[in-house]
Design a protein around this motif. Structure first.
Motif, PDB file in Angstrom:
ATOM      1  N   VAL A 123      14.885 -34.704  65.148  1.00 18.56           N
ATOM      2  CA  VAL A 123      13.901 -34.962  64.098  1.00 18.56           C
ATOM      3  C   VAL A 123      14.224 -34.127  62.860  1.00 18.56           C
ATOM      4  O   VAL A 123      14.211 -34.622  61.720  1.00 18.56           O
ATOM      5  N   GLU A 138      17.380 -35.584  61.156  1.00 15.75           N
ATOM      6  CA  GLU A 138      17.129 -36.842  60.458  1.00 15.75           C
ATOM      7  C   GLU A 138      16.323 -36.616  59.181  1.00 15.75           C
ATOM      8  O   GLU A 138      16.598 -37.238  58.139  1.00 15.75           O
ATOM      9  N   HIS A 139      15.320 -35.727  59.266  1.00 17.90           N
ATOM     10  CA  HIS A 139      14.568 -35.389  58.056  1.00 17.90           C
ATOM     11  C   HIS A 139      15.511 -34.868  56.963  1.00 17.90           C
ATOM     12  O   HIS A 139      15.445 -35.300  55.806  1.00 17.90           O
ATOM     13  N   SER A 191      10.618 -31.008  56.910  1.00  8.99           N
ATOM     14  CA  SER A 191      11.642 -31.261  57.934  1.00  8.99           C
ATOM     15  C   SER A 191      11.056 -31.327  59.334  1.00  8.99           C
ATOM     16  O   SER A 191      11.760 -31.134  60.316  1.00  8.99           O
ATOM     17  N   GLY A 192       9.730 -31.592  59.440  1.00  7.71           N
ATOM     18  CA  GLY A 192       9.123 -31.718  60.754  1.00  7.71           C
ATOM     19  C   GLY A 192       8.670 -30.394  61.330  1.00  7.71           C
ATOM     20  O   GLY A 192       8.644 -29.365  60.643  1.00  7.71           O
ATOM     21  N   ASN A 207      17.664 -37.540  55.419  1.00  8.57           N
ATOM     22  CA  ASN A 207      16.876 -38.353  54.485  1.00  8.57           C
ATOM     23  C   ASN A 207      16.597 -37.599  53.190  1.00  8.57           C
ATOM     24  O   ASN A 207      16.655 -38.164  52.091  1.00  8.57           O
ATOM     25  N   ASN A 208      16.288 -36.308  53.326  1.00 11.34           N
ATOM     26  CA  ASN A 208      15.979 -35.518  52.136  1.00 11.34           C
ATOM     27  C   ASN A 208      17.196 -35.393  51.219  1.00 11.34           C
ATOM     28  O   ASN A 208      17.074 -35.450  49.990  1.00 11.34           O
ATOM     29  N   PRO A 239      10.467 -39.108  61.074  1.00 13.68           N
ATOM     30  CA  PRO A 239      11.233 -39.041  59.823  1.00 13.68           C
ATOM     31  C   PRO A 239      11.551 -40.405  59.231  1.00 13.68           C
ATOM     32  O   PRO A 239      11.571 -40.561  58.004  1.00 13.68           O
ATOM     33  N   TYR A 298       8.362 -41.502  57.570  1.00 16.82           N
ATOM     34  CA  TYR A 298       7.930 -40.596  56.513  1.00 16.82           C
ATOM     35  C   TYR A 298       8.748 -40.747  55.234  1.00 16.82           C
ATOM     36  O   TYR A 298       8.198 -40.713  54.122  1.00 16.82           O
ATOM     37  N   ALA A 299      10.061 -40.916  55.361  1.00 18.27           N
ATOM     38  CA  ALA A 299      10.937 -40.899  54.187  1.00 18.27           C
ATOM     39  C   ALA A 299      10.529 -41.909  53.116  1.00 18.27           C
ATOM     40  O   ALA A 299      10.391 -41.536  51.936  1.00 18.27           O
ATOM     41  N   GLU A 328       5.746 -33.854  59.636  1.00 21.07           N
ATOM     42  CA  GLU A 328       5.833 -35.228  60.153  1.00 21.07           C
ATOM     43  C   GLU A 328       6.861 -35.314  61.271  1.00 21.07           C
ATOM     44  O   GLU A 328       7.987 -34.821  61.151  1.00 21.07           O
ATOM     45  N   SER A 351       9.116 -32.152  50.091  1.00 20.07           N
ATOM     46  CA  SER A 351       9.158 -32.896  51.348  1.00 20.07           C
ATOM     47  C   SER A 351       9.093 -31.893  52.499  1.00 20.07           C
ATOM     48  O   SER A 351       8.801 -30.708  52.298  1.00 20.07           O
TER      49      SER A 351
END
Length: 846
Positions: free
Chosen positions: A437, A440-441, A429-430, A444-445, A402, A405-406, A399, A427
Motif C-alpha cells: 500500500v 503504490e501510494h 502514503s497510507g 501514484n504520488n 491507493p 484514493y489517487a 487511506e 497527499s
C-alpha cells in the motif's frame, strides 16, 4: 549544496572511564574515543524551514472537550446520545436535583422547539415546585468535577425559554458534592417562550477540582434549557470561547512551526455531509468544517471516531486563531471520502465528491478570502477580518486504498490549484511505513507530481534506532515529506531517546523532510484511546511526557541549516531469530495440530501432534483464552478473547523450519503463528486474517511495541478450512509458506544505532548546535572536530538524561532538561556523553 553523510554508530566504550563520568563531562585526560564527529564547518547543508517541527492535534483521548477546549460543563447541550456511545443519553453527565419542596421531571427531546437545526436536543424541565422549592439539574464536569481556583472568575451562560407568564427564576450554584459552596450563587430570570441567552459571572471563593454546577428553577410550567456553559475568563490569550491556559501554554512553549488539525482518523469516518434523504440527519459523519464555525449554539455535534461525543466548540476558527496566536502555520486536513481509519470503502457518489471539493474551496476562502467574500465575511463576523494566511492543506488521512484514493486526490488538487496555484496540497502514503500500500501510494504520488506526502508510522524504539538513514535515499527532486504522525510505542525515556536519534536523521534530510510532528499531542489520563502521548492532563493539572521534553529541546533549537558532519563508531549487529513457537488468536476460536520444528538436515527439534490428549510443555504467556486439547488438536475456544498466545519450549537453533496446521472455527479474524518468542513483549508473529479478517501481516514486538515487517492487503481466512503454515528461519532470514506456496520473505538484519548526531547553525546567534543522542547504558567518549572553525572556549549545554525506563507522571516528572555552561570547547575537543542522554551544545563561533 552538500548533503552530510550518515552517522555511523556504535556501542564500544572505555571501561576505565565509565565509573567516574558525569553527564556531558569533558574527559580529564586523552583517551581513545568510542566515537568521532567530524564537522565540515566550511560547507553548508540543507536549509531547515521555520516550519520543520510542529504539532498534530486530534480529538482523541478527550483532547478537545474536557481538554484543550476550556468549557467546564460536560454535555452542555444535552447531545450525548447512544450514537456516540452505548448507554449514553441526553442527560449523561447530569443528575436531577430538588431543594426545599422542589419537584419536576427532566427530559431531553428532539422536536420543533429545539434551539437550532444543528443543535437538536435540549433539556425540558416540567416544574411542579411547592412554594419556595427549586428543581433542576447538576453537572459533574470532567474527571473528578468542575475545577475552579479561588479568586478566579467564571462566565456562566444558558439559553432558555419558559411557558410561565411571569417568568421563571433560575439559581446557579457552584459547590462540592458535599454541598460546600465554591461561589456565591447567581440568580437569573428567564422570560418568554422564545430562546434567549442569559449570562452572569461566578467568582470562586475556594479552590477545588471536584465542583458541581447546579441550575435550579423555581415555580411551575415548562422551562427549556440548552447550551449550559461555565467558562473560565482566564483562557489562553484571554480568548472568548478559548483554550485551557495550561495546556495551550505547554503547546506554545514547544514553539511549533505548524499546527495540523483536526485529525487523524476523525477526518474520514463516515463521509456523509450531514443530511441524507433516506435516513435524515446523519449523526456520525466525517468532520465537516462548516459544522464547526459560527456562533457555538449553531454548531453541530457529532459522534467521535474514538467513541465519544465532540461538541465542535473548538472548531476551525479556534484552530486558525490558536495557530496564529502561537506563531504557527495552520495546516488543516479535509476528508477524502474514503471511510473509516484503514479506509476500505471509497465514495461512488460524484455529487458528494464535488460537494466536498467545493467545501474545501470554501474553507480556503474562509481562511484567506477578503471580508467581502461569503466565507471571509463569516470569518470577519467571528472577529478576524484579516486573512489567516493559509498556505498548506491536506486531503485525506491514511487511506488504505491507493488505487481509489489517487484519482480523488487529483480532483481535489486540481480544483484547488486552479484557484490557488501556490497552495501546497498534501497527499499521503497510507497507515504504514512500508509494504504494497505504501509503495503504490508513493508511485501514484510521484506519477501525479504531488507537492508533499504525509507519512505516518508508530514503531518500536528498535525500529527508530535502525532507520536513522530512512530519508537519505529519497529522491531530492520528488515529492517532499510531511512526517505527520510518528512515535515510539511507549512513554519511557528510552522511547524518547530513540525518537531523538531518529530526529537527527530528519534534520540531516531537511531538504526532503519539510514538516514533522509527534502524535498524538494530548491525553486525558482517565480517558485514553491511544498511547503514547506527548502531553497528559486531568481536569486541573497537566504535565509533559519524556517525549515532550525531547521534542521541546529539538523544536527550540532547530537552527537555520545543517552543517555537514560525519560520525564513526561501531554498531550493534543483528542477532539470529531464536526462541519458542507461539500459537495465538485474536477475537477468534481456532484449532492447531501437528506442530513440528525441524533442522535443515531433517532432524526433529520439537514435535507435538496432541494425540495423547495433553499439551505438555506449552504454557500461556498472558493467561488469556480457553486452551485445551480436543480430539487430537490444541484448541482455543473463546471467540471473544484477544492475544491468547501459548508457547512451546524454546527452540535454541538459529536455522530451523516450523510447520503447523491451523483451522479457524469461529470469530472475527484469523489466526496467529508466533516464532522467535522470547516473552510477552518480545516475539514475531504471522497474523493471518487480522484487522477484521481483511489483511495478513508479519509483526515484530520488542518490549511490547510492535512494528510491521510484511503486509498483504485483502487477505482473509475461511472458517473450517485447514491451512498448513510453514516458517523457515535461517539466522535473520525468514521465508513464510502457506499450503506449500511461498507467501513472502524478509530479513530482520538492520543494525541498531544507539549513537546519533547532527550539527546545525543558528544564523541569528552565529552558534553551532551540536546535537548528540546516546541511547545506550554506557557513556560515549567522543572526539568532536570542527575543522578550522574558531570557537569560544565556553558553550551552553542542555542535557536530558536518566533511567531509560523512567517516565513522567502526574505525581512526578523526573525527566527534565538541565542547562549549564561548560568549558574546554575548542576546534577539536573530546567530551563524554552520558548514558541514555540527549545533549545539545550551543557553541559560539568566532
Amino acid at each position: 549544496m552538500t548533503t552530510p553523510a550518515r552517522a555511523g554508530l556504535g556501542l564500544a566504550v572505555s571501561a576505565l572511564l565509565a565509573a567516574a563520568l558525569v553527564p556531558g563531562q569533558a574527559s580529564a585526560a586523552p583517551a581513545e574515543p568510542d566515537y568521532t564527529i567530524d564537522v565540515d564547518t566550511a560547507a553548508t547543508g540543507p536549509a531547515i524551514d521555520d516550519t520543520m517541527y510542529g504539532v498534530f492535534f486530534e480529538d482523541i483521548n478527550d483532547a478537545a472537550d474536557g481538554g484543550l477546549y476550556a468549557e467546564l460543563v460536560r454535555n452542555r447541550s444535552f447531545e450525548f446520545l447512544p450514537a456516540d456511545r452505548e448507554g449514553w443519553n441526553g442527560l449523561t453527565g447530569w443528575g436531577e436535583t430538588a431543594l426545599a419542596g422542589g419537584a419536576g421531571t427532566a427530559a431531553t427531546p428532539n422536536d420543533d422547539a429545539r434551539l437550532h437545526e444543528r443543535n437538536r436536543t435540549y433539556l425540558r424541565l416540567d416544574l411542579r415546585n411547592a412554594a419556595g422549592g427549586a428543581y433542576g439539574v447538576t453537572n459533574g464536569g470532567y474527571g473528578t468535577g468542575v475545577a475552579v481556583a479561588e479568586g478566579r472568575k467564571y462566565d456562566f451562560s444558558v439559553w432558555a425559554r419558559t411557558t410561565a407568564k411571569a417568568g421563571t427564576p433560575i439559581t446557579v450554584r457552584l459547590a462540592t458534592a458535599s454541598g460546600k459552596a465554591l461561589a456565591k450563587p447567581l440568580v437569573l430570570r428567564a422570560e418568554g417562550d422564545g430562546w434567549v441567552k442569559y449570562e452572569g459571572t461566578l467568582t470562586a471563593t475556594a479552590t477545588s477540582d471536584a465542583g458541581r454546577l447546579s441550575v435550579l428553577a423555581k415555580g411551575t410550567g415548562t422551562l427549556r434549557l440548552d447550551m449550559v456553559s461555565l467558562f473560565p475568563q482566564d483562557t489562553f490569550m484571554g480568548r472568548e470561547n478559548g483554550l485551557r491556559k495550561d495546556l495551550a501554554e505547554k503547546i506554545a512553549a514547544l514553539d511549533p512551526g505548524f499546527v495540523r488539525f483536526p485529525g487523524g482518523c476523525i477526518v474520514n469516518v463516515n463521509s456523509h455531509y450531514g443530511y441524507d434523504e433516506a435516513s435524515g440527519w446523519q449523526r456520525a459523519r466525517s468532520y465537516q468544517w462548516k459544522d464547526t464555525v459560527g456562533p457555538v449554539e449553531t454548531r453541530a455535534t457529532n459522534a467521535n471516531f474514538w467513541g465519544y461525543n465532540q461538541s465542535y466548540g473548538l472548531g476551525y476558527f479556534e484552530y486558525f486563531q490558536f495557530a496564529e496566536d502561537i506563531g504557527a502555520m495552520p495546516l488543516p486536513v479535509v476528508p477524502a471520502l474514503l471511510t473509516g481509519c484503514g479506509q476500505n470503502r471509497a465514495t461512488d457518489d460524484p455529487a458528494l465528491l464535488q460537494r466536498h471539493i467545493q467545501d474545501t474551496l470554501d474553507l480556503i476562502e474562509f481562511a484567506n478570502g477578503p471580508a467581502t467574500s461569503t466565507w471571509g465575511q463569516l470569518r470577519a463576523d467571528m472577529g478576524h477580518p484579516e486573512p489567516f494566511g493559509l498556505t498548506h492543506i491536506g486531503v485525506g488521512n491514511e487511506e488504505n486504498l491507493p488505487r481509489e484514493y489517487a484519482p480523488i486526490f487529483v480532483q481535489f488538487r486540481d480544483a484547488i490549484k486552479a484557484e490557488h496555484p501556490d497552495m501546497v496540497v498534501i497527499s499521503n502514503s497510507g497507515p504504514d511505513d512500508q509494504g504494497p500500500v505504501f509503495e503504490e501510494h508513493w508511485a501514484n504520488n510521484r506519477a501525479n507530481d504531488v507537492d508533499m506526502v504525509d507519512e505516518h508510522y508508530y514503531n518500536s524504539p528498535t525500529w527508530f534506532l535502525q532507520n536513522n538513514d530512512r530519508y537519505d535515499a529519497y529522491d531530492r527532486n520528488g515529492p517532499k515529506v510531511f512526517l505527520g504522525e510518528y512515535a515510539s510505542q511507549d512513554g519511557k525515556l528510552f522511547n524518547s531517546l530513540s525518537e531523538a536519534a531518529y530526529m537527527t536523521g530528519l534534520e540531516r534530510n531537511a531538504d526532503v523532510v519539510k514538516l514533522a510532528s509527534y502524535a498524538p499531542l494530548l491525553a486525558d489520563v482517565d480517558n485514553v484511546q491511544w498511547r503514547p502521548d506527548m502531553i497528559w492532563f486531568d481536569n486541573d493539572e497537566s504535565w509533559g511526557s519524556t517525549s515532550y521534553e525531547v521534542q521541546k529541546l529539538f523544536m527550540n533549537n532547530v537552527g537555520d541549516h545543517v552543517v555537514p558532519s560525519r560520525a564513526s563508531g561501531a554498531v550493534v549487529q543483528p542477532e539470529p531469530i531464536t526462541g519458542s513457537v507461539g500459537l495465538s488468536t485474536w477475537a477468534t476460536a481456532a484449532r492447531y495440530d501437528d506442530v513440528t520444528v525441524t533442522a535443515p538436515d531433517g532432524s526433529v527439534l520439537l514435535a507435538d501432534d496432541f494425540e495423547d490428549g495433553e499439551a505438555d510443555g506449552w504454557r500461556s504467556l498472558e493467561g488469556r483464552g480457553s486452551w485445551s486439547v480436543v480430539d487430537g488438536a490444541y484448541e482455543q475456544s473463546d471467540a471473544a478473547a484477544e492475544n491468547t498466545m501459548v508457547v512451546s519450549p524454546a527452540v535454541g537453533a538459529t536455522d530451523y523450519d516450523i510447520t503447523v496446521k491451523a483451522t479457524k472455527t469461529a470469530g472475527r479474524e484469523g489466526f496467529l503463528l508466533g516464532f522467535g518468542v522470547e516473552g510477552t513483549g518480545d516475539y514475531y508473529w504471522w497474523n493471518i486474517g487480522g484487522w477484521g479478517n481483511t489483511r495478513s501481516v508479519v509483526e515484530k514486538a520488542t518490549g511490547g511495541a510492535k512494528e510491521t515487517l510484511v503486509a498483504h492487503e485483502g487477505e482473509s481466512v475461511v472458517t473450517g478450512q485447514e491451512y498448513e503454515l510453514q516458517v523457515q528461519v535461517r539466522g535473520t532470514q525468514v521465508t513464510l509458506l502457506q499450503d506449500g506456496v511461498v507467501w513472502d520473505t524478509f530479513s530482520d538484519d538492520r543494525v541498531v544505532e544507539p549513537f546519533a548526531q547532527v550539527v546545525t547553525r543558528d544564523e541569528a546567534t552565529g552558534e553551532l548546535i551540536v546535537k548528540v543522542v546516546n541511547a545506550q547504558d554506557r557513556p560515549a567518549v567522543t572526539r568532536v572536530d570542527l575543522g578550522a572553525q574558531r570557537v569560544a572556549p565556553r558553550a551552553r549545554m542542555t542535557v536530558i538524561t536518566g533511567d531509560p525506563g523512567e517516565q513522567n507522571t502526574r505525581s512526578a516528572q523526573p525527566i527534565r532538561p538541565v542547562t549549564t555552561t561548560v568549558r574546554g570547547i575548542s576546534s577539536r575537543f573530546t567530551r563524554t556523553f552520558a548514558p541514555n542522554s540527549v545533549t545539545f551544545l550551543r557553541i559560539t563561533t568566532r
